[in-house]
Design a protein around this motif. Structure first.
Motif, PDB file in Angstrom:
ATOM      1  N   MET A   1      -0.474  18.297 -10.073  1.00 49.66           N
ATOM      2  CA  MET A   1      -0.185  17.047  -9.383  1.00 49.66           C
ATOM      3  C   MET A   1      -1.448  16.426  -8.824  1.00 49.66           C
ATOM      4  O   MET A   1      -2.388  17.137  -8.477  1.00 49.66           O
ATOM      5  CB  MET A   1       0.794  17.292  -8.234  1.00 49.66           C
ATOM      6  N   GLY A   2      -1.418  15.108  -8.743  1.00 41.51           N
ATOM      7  CA  GLY A   2      -2.510  14.368  -8.132  1.00 41.51           C
ATOM      8  C   GLY A   2      -1.971  13.225  -7.296  1.00 41.51           C
ATOM      9  O   GLY A   2      -0.959  12.622  -7.644  1.00 41.51           O
ATOM     10  N   LEU A   3      -2.659  12.961  -6.184  1.00 37.17           N
ATOM     11  CA  LEU A   3      -2.245  11.907  -5.267  1.00 37.17           C
ATOM     12  C   LEU A   3      -3.417  10.993  -4.938  1.00 37.17           C
ATOM     13  O   LEU A   3      -4.551  11.463  -4.755  1.00 37.17           O
ATOM     14  CB  LEU A   3      -1.721  12.499  -3.957  1.00 37.17           C
ATOM     15  N   ASN A   4      -3.118   9.714  -4.830  1.00 39.68           N
ATOM     16  CA  ASN A   4      -4.076   8.717  -4.375  1.00 39.68           C
ATOM     17  C   ASN A   4      -3.301   7.656  -3.605  1.00 39.68           C
ATOM     18  O   ASN A   4      -2.104   7.487  -3.814  1.00 39.68           O
ATOM     19  CB  ASN A   4      -4.822   8.076  -5.549  1.00 39.68           C
ATOM     20  N   SER A   5      -3.983   6.953  -2.733  1.00 37.73           N
ATOM     21  CA  SER A   5      -3.354   5.874  -1.962  1.00 37.73           C
ATOM     22  C   SER A   5      -4.106   4.580  -2.176  1.00 37.73           C
ATOM     23  O   SER A   5      -5.331   4.581  -2.360  1.00 37.73           O
ATOM     24  CB  SER A   5      -3.355   6.209  -0.466  1.00 37.73           C
ATOM     25  N   GLY A   6      -3.361   3.484  -2.144  1.00 40.03           N
ATOM     26  CA  GLY A   6      -3.982   2.176  -2.268  1.00 40.03           C
ATOM     27  C   GLY A   6      -2.960   1.108  -2.570  1.00 40.03           C
ATOM     28  O   GLY A   6      -1.756   1.346  -2.558  1.00 40.03           O
ATOM     29  N   ASP A   7      -3.457  -0.071  -2.866  1.00 43.05           N
ATOM     30  CA  ASP A   7      -2.593  -1.206  -3.154  1.00 43.05           C
ATOM     31  C   ASP A   7      -1.963  -1.065  -4.529  1.00 43.05           C
ATOM     32  O   ASP A   7      -2.632  -0.714  -5.506  1.00 43.05           O
ATOM     33  CB  ASP A   7      -3.370  -2.516  -3.069  1.00 43.05           C
TER      34      ASP A   7
ATOM     35  N   HIS B   1       1.465  -0.760 -10.953  1.00 43.41           N
ATOM     36  CA  HIS B   1       0.158  -1.097 -11.505  1.00 43.41           C
ATOM     37  C   HIS B   1      -0.865  -1.216 -10.400  1.00 43.41           C
ATOM     38  O   HIS B   1      -0.527  -1.482  -9.257  1.00 43.41           O
ATOM     39  CB  HIS B   1       0.223  -2.443 -12.252  1.00 43.41           C
ATOM     40  N   GLY B   2      -2.109  -1.065 -10.774  1.00 49.66           N
ATOM     41  CA  GLY B   2      -3.212  -1.276  -9.856  1.00 49.66           C
ATOM     42  C   GLY B   2      -4.247  -0.177  -9.993  1.00 49.66           C
ATOM     43  O   GLY B   2      -3.992   0.887 -10.579  1.00 49.66           O
ATOM     44  N   THR B   3      -5.413  -0.434  -9.455  1.00 53.91           N
ATOM     45  CA  THR B   3      -6.511   0.520  -9.510  1.00 53.91           C
ATOM     46  C   THR B   3      -6.120   1.851  -8.873  1.00 53.91           C
ATOM     47  O   THR B   3      -6.471   2.919  -9.378  1.00 53.91           O
ATOM     48  CB  THR B   3      -7.754  -0.071  -8.806  1.00 53.91           C
TER      49      THR B   3
ATOM     50  N   THR C   1       0.859  -1.177   0.000  1.00 52.11           N
ATOM     51  CA  THR C   1       0.000   0.000   0.000  1.00 52.11           C
ATOM     52  C   THR C   1       0.895   1.227   0.000  1.00 52.11           C
ATOM     53  O   THR C   1       1.772   1.358   0.861  1.00 52.11           O
ATOM     54  CB  THR C   1      -0.930  -0.004   1.223  1.00 52.11           C
ATOM     55  N   PHE C   2       0.669   2.098  -0.973  1.00 45.54           N
ATOM     56  CA  PHE C   2       1.486   3.291  -1.158  1.00 45.54           C
ATOM     57  C   PHE C   2       0.601   4.487  -1.477  1.00 45.54           C
ATOM     58  O   PHE C   2      -0.547   4.338  -1.884  1.00 45.54           O
ATOM     59  CB  PHE C   2       2.460   3.109  -2.337  1.00 45.54           C
TER      60      PHE C   2
END
Length: 147
Positions: free
Chosen positions: A100-106, A115-117, A10-11
């Motif tokens: 810039m854009g940020l999101n967190s997840g697996d 890779h990943g959603t 998770t990052f």
């Protein structure tokens, strides 16, 4: 990361994008645009290195980087925008506009990519930003709490 190794975790994902890079090339030509894009790359890359971020991919006119902490990712994005503002004040003939854009997840990392959603969502968040803006997903906002 070792060649061929795959890492999952998770990052917080940061996407940066130099706004208007295609128009810049048309307006001033490839050689001059390459100089300005190199300025952008050096400035952003230096802040990512200082932060200890994992620069996952250079996107030609932007970057994708991974962070272990939402707060650290936000602080780095702010640091990048401040450095850009300082550059623009000192070099009004070579101004940069970065969104810039940020999101967190697996995330799954392998072979210099991620890779990943959550990665796709981070890219979409960055696409919604205007030059000079840092947008964060609700997940990042919740993880960061109050800085």
């Amino acid at each position: 990361m070792a060649e061929g190794a795959t890492i999952q975790g998770t990052f917080t994902i940061l996407f940066t994008d130099l706004e208007g890079s295609t128009d810049l090339r048309i307006r001033i030509g490839d050689a001059a645009a390459n100089d300005i894009i190199s300025l952008h790359d050096d400035l952003v890359r230096s802040r990512l290195e200082i932060a200890g971020a994992v620069e996952t991919k250079s996107l030609g006119d932007g970057f994708m980087a991974l962070f272990n902490s939402a707060n650290h990712a936000i602080q780095t994005a702010v640091s990048i925008q401040r450095a850009i503002e300082e550059h623009n004040q000192a070099n009004p003939e070579k101004t940069l506009s970065v969104r810039m854009g940020l999101n967190s997840g697996d995330v799954t990392q392998s072979a210099g990519d991620a890779h990943g959603t959550a990665v796709h969502a981070a890219s979409r968040v960055a696409d919604k930003a205007q030059g000079g803006q840092i947008l964060v997903s609700k997940v990042v906002q919740d993880l960061a709490g109050t800085l």
